[in-house]
Design a protein around this motif. Structure first.
Motif, short mmCIF file in Angstrom:
data_model
loop_
_atom_site.label_atom_id
_atom_site.label_comp_id
_atom_site.label_asym_id
_atom_site.label_seq_id
_atom_site.Cartn_x
_atom_site.Cartn_y
_atom_site.Cartn_z
N SER A 32 -79.82 52.23 56.78
CA SER A 32 -81.41 51.60 56.85
C SER A 32 -81.26 50.24 57.74
O SER A 32 -82.26 50.05 58.57
CB SER A 32 -81.85 51.25 55.49
N ARG A 63 -82.72 49.19 61.67
CA ARG A 63 -83.78 47.90 61.90
C ARG A 63 -83.14 46.91 62.69
O ARG A 63 -83.94 46.24 63.60
CB ARG A 63 -83.85 47.28 60.50
N SER A 104 -93.08 53.50 50.56
CA SER A 104 -92.40 54.23 51.64
C SER A 104 -91.89 53.12 52.32
O SER A 104 -92.89 52.22 53.22
CB SER A 104 -93.03 55.21 52.43
N GLN A 106 -90.26 53.23 54.98
CA GLN A 106 -90.43 53.37 56.56
C GLN A 106 -91.74 53.20 56.92
O GLN A 106 -92.04 52.65 58.21
CB GLN A 106 -90.05 55.14 56.81
N ASP A 164 -83.02 58.18 47.24
CA ASP A 164 -81.84 58.91 48.25
C ASP A 164 -80.56 59.34 47.24
O ASP A 164 -79.72 60.13 48.00
CB ASP A 164 -81.34 58.04 49.23
N LYS A 213 -88.11 65.34 52.03
CA LYS A 213 -87.01 64.67 52.75
C LYS A 213 -86.55 65.66 53.87
O LYS A 213 -87.25 66.63 54.18
CB LYS A 213 -86.07 64.26 51.66
C1 S3P Z 1 -85.63 54.54 54.17
C2 S3P Z 1 -86.56 54.73 53.43
C3 S3P Z 1 -86.62 55.97 52.52
C4 S3P Z 1 -85.24 56.69 52.48
C5 S3P Z 1 -84.68 56.95 53.93
C6 S3P Z 1 -84.43 55.62 54.53
C7 S3P Z 1 -85.75 53.44 55.16
O1 S3P Z 1 -87.61 56.64 53.06
O2 S3P Z 1 -85.46 57.78 51.76
O3 S3P Z 1 -83.38 57.60 53.48
O4 S3P Z 1 -84.51 52.90 55.48
O5 S3P Z 1 -86.64 52.68 55.26
P1 S3P Z 1 -89.11 56.65 52.55
O6 S3P Z 1 -89.60 55.39 53.39
O7 S3P Z 1 -89.87 57.99 53.18
O8 S3P Z 1 -89.24 56.61 51.28
#
Ligand code: S3P
Length: 429
Positions: A22, A26, A165, A167, A313, A340
């Motif tokens: 993650s 970024r 979320s 993301q 996760d 997922k």
């Molecule tokens: C992530 C957010 C999660 C996670 C993914 C990575 C991220 O997804 O399941 O593996 O790096 O922001 P969601 O934002 O869909 O919950």
């Protein structure tokens, strides 16, 4: 690729794992739109994060280096150029969803696509806020990749996230960087906050109060040196392995322990796990420390609500562990698992049954009785990295040699998984 896994007599020693997926995504994206060079150390070795590097290079960003150490030559908010070909996000939901926030603000059209699994994952969750900001996005059947993004001048919005979320939150905040004025994102349930931390590190003006994140648009982001902590979601497989195999004693070095990511540890300790963190440090705004874990008899428990969102996760490997607890494990409020890399409720239950473990499936979760015996089996990853690794852990406690089919899926987040597992496991024979 197939992997044969023998039962282990202990999972012990000291290991170091690759950089957090993650945080790596970024840093690569923010560094590209910052002014000047950023050196990223311990960048994730996973294929997903390399999809992000590939996209940034295609957008005209020079990225030097190899392995885990990269220098990203950022060109500022106005420095990206139209790619010569469509962008390839591979298997990576983070790449397509977060990068779309940046692409929506560019003075050119981009097309971004992914592999078969990514092509089935929903994109309306980012299309809705980006459309409100003024972007035009076309998706296959109105909701799936590939996305065609007609970028342009964006306006700031206040956006209440309908699903927790990180993301989507990141996508809106990235788009907000390019909009004049204040973009606000309201979170119903707190999700991982690496974007907020990283944006501040690079110089953005961002405040967080009671679930509201406020970002001032058009900041001056400046390149810097950052180090990625090891990935706690990868560490989860080894923590679970040590908790599952009697006699284990394992140290995992330099793991990212951001409180929005470490819910798994609190949950496990609540079930009786012997887990210690001898010392915590801060690095580029992120907490980091060693994790020491010993085999423990766990009581069992229920994961629901905000806790489910915080350890989403980690549920595949937690489900495996649940079957060995005294009272079993129930997971609720986890409908997000169905969208997922695979429908993870389905793929977990399918592999648990192959393991000889009873499990009941719900639309939003599953329940697994405790004290179950693990039978050696033929598992399938179904092309999902976390399913491959979770059932490799299950195989360590089985009554004979198991096989993981589609084991290469692990490379999406953790190419070194099989070697690291081999190094930490002492075989029963
Ligand atoms: C992530 C957010 C999660 C996670 C993914 C990575 C991220 O997804 O399941 O593996 O790096 O922001 P969601 O934002 O869909 O919950």
């Amino acid at each position: 690729m197939e992997k044969k896994i023998s039962p282990a007599s202990s999972v012990s020693g000291a290991i170091t794992l690759p950089g957090d997926k993650s945080i790596s995504h970024r840093y690569a994206m923010i560094a590209s739109i910052a002014e000047g060079p950023t050196r990223i150390r311990n960048y994730s070795t996973g294929a997903d994060c390399h999809s992000t590097l590939g996209c940034m290079r295609a957008l005209g960003i020079e990225i030097e280096g190899q392995g885990t150490d990269f220098i990203v030559h950022g060109k500022g908010l106005n420095g990206l150029r139209q790619p010569a070909a469509d962008l390839d996000a591979g298997n990576s939901g983070s790449t397509i969803r977060m990068l779309s926030g940046i692409l929506a603000a560019q003075p050119f059209r981009t097309r971004i696509f992914g592999d078969e699994s990514l092509s089935r994952r929903p994109m309306q969750r980012i299309m809705t806020p980006l459309a409100q900001m003024g972007a035009q996005i076309h998706a296959h059947e109105g909701k799936f990749p590939p996305l065609e993004i007609e970028g342009g001048v964006l306006r700031p919005i206040r956006y209440d996230l309908p699903v927790p979320s990180a993301q989507v939150k990141t996508c809106v905040l990235f788009a907000g960087l390019f909009a004049e004025g204040e973009t606000v994102v309201v979170e119903p349930i707190r999700s991982r906050d690496h974007t907020e931390i990283a944006l501040r590190e690079f110089g953005a003006d961002l405040t967080v109060t009671r679930g509201e994140i406020t970002l001032q648009g058009r900041p001056l982001l400046t390149g810097r040196e950052v180090v990625v902590p090891s990935d706690i979601s990868s560490a989860a497989f080894f923590i679970a392995a040590a908790l599952l195999v009697p006699g284990s004693h394992l140290t995992i070095h330099g793991v990212g322990l951001n409180p929005t990511r470490s819910a798994l540890l609190d949950f496990l300790v609540g079930m009786g796990a012997k887990i210690r963190i001898p010392q915590l440090e801060s690095q580029s705004g992120e907490l980091i420390g060693d994790i020491v874990v010993e085999y423990s008899e766990l009581r069992g428990g229920t994961v629901s609500g905000a806790v489910t969102a915080a350890l989403i996760d980690e549920i595949p490997v937690l489900a495996v562990l649940g079957a060995a607890t005294r009272d079993g494990l129930t997971v609720r409020d986890a409908a997000e698992l169905r969208i997922k890399e695979t429908d993870r409720i389905r793929t977990i239950v399918e592999n648990l049954r192959r393991l000889g473990v009873d499990a009941e499936e719900f639309p939003d979760g599953l329940t697994i009785p405790g004290r179950q015996k693990f039978r050696a089996a033929e598992f399938d990853s179904f092309g999902d990295h976390r399913i491959a690794m979770a059932f490799a852990v299950a195989a360590l406690r089985a009554d004979g040699e198991s096989t993981i089919h589609g084991a290469d899926a692990a490379a999406v987040s953790f190419p070194e998984f099989w070697d690291t597992l081999g190094g930490a496991c002492f075989s029963l024979r």
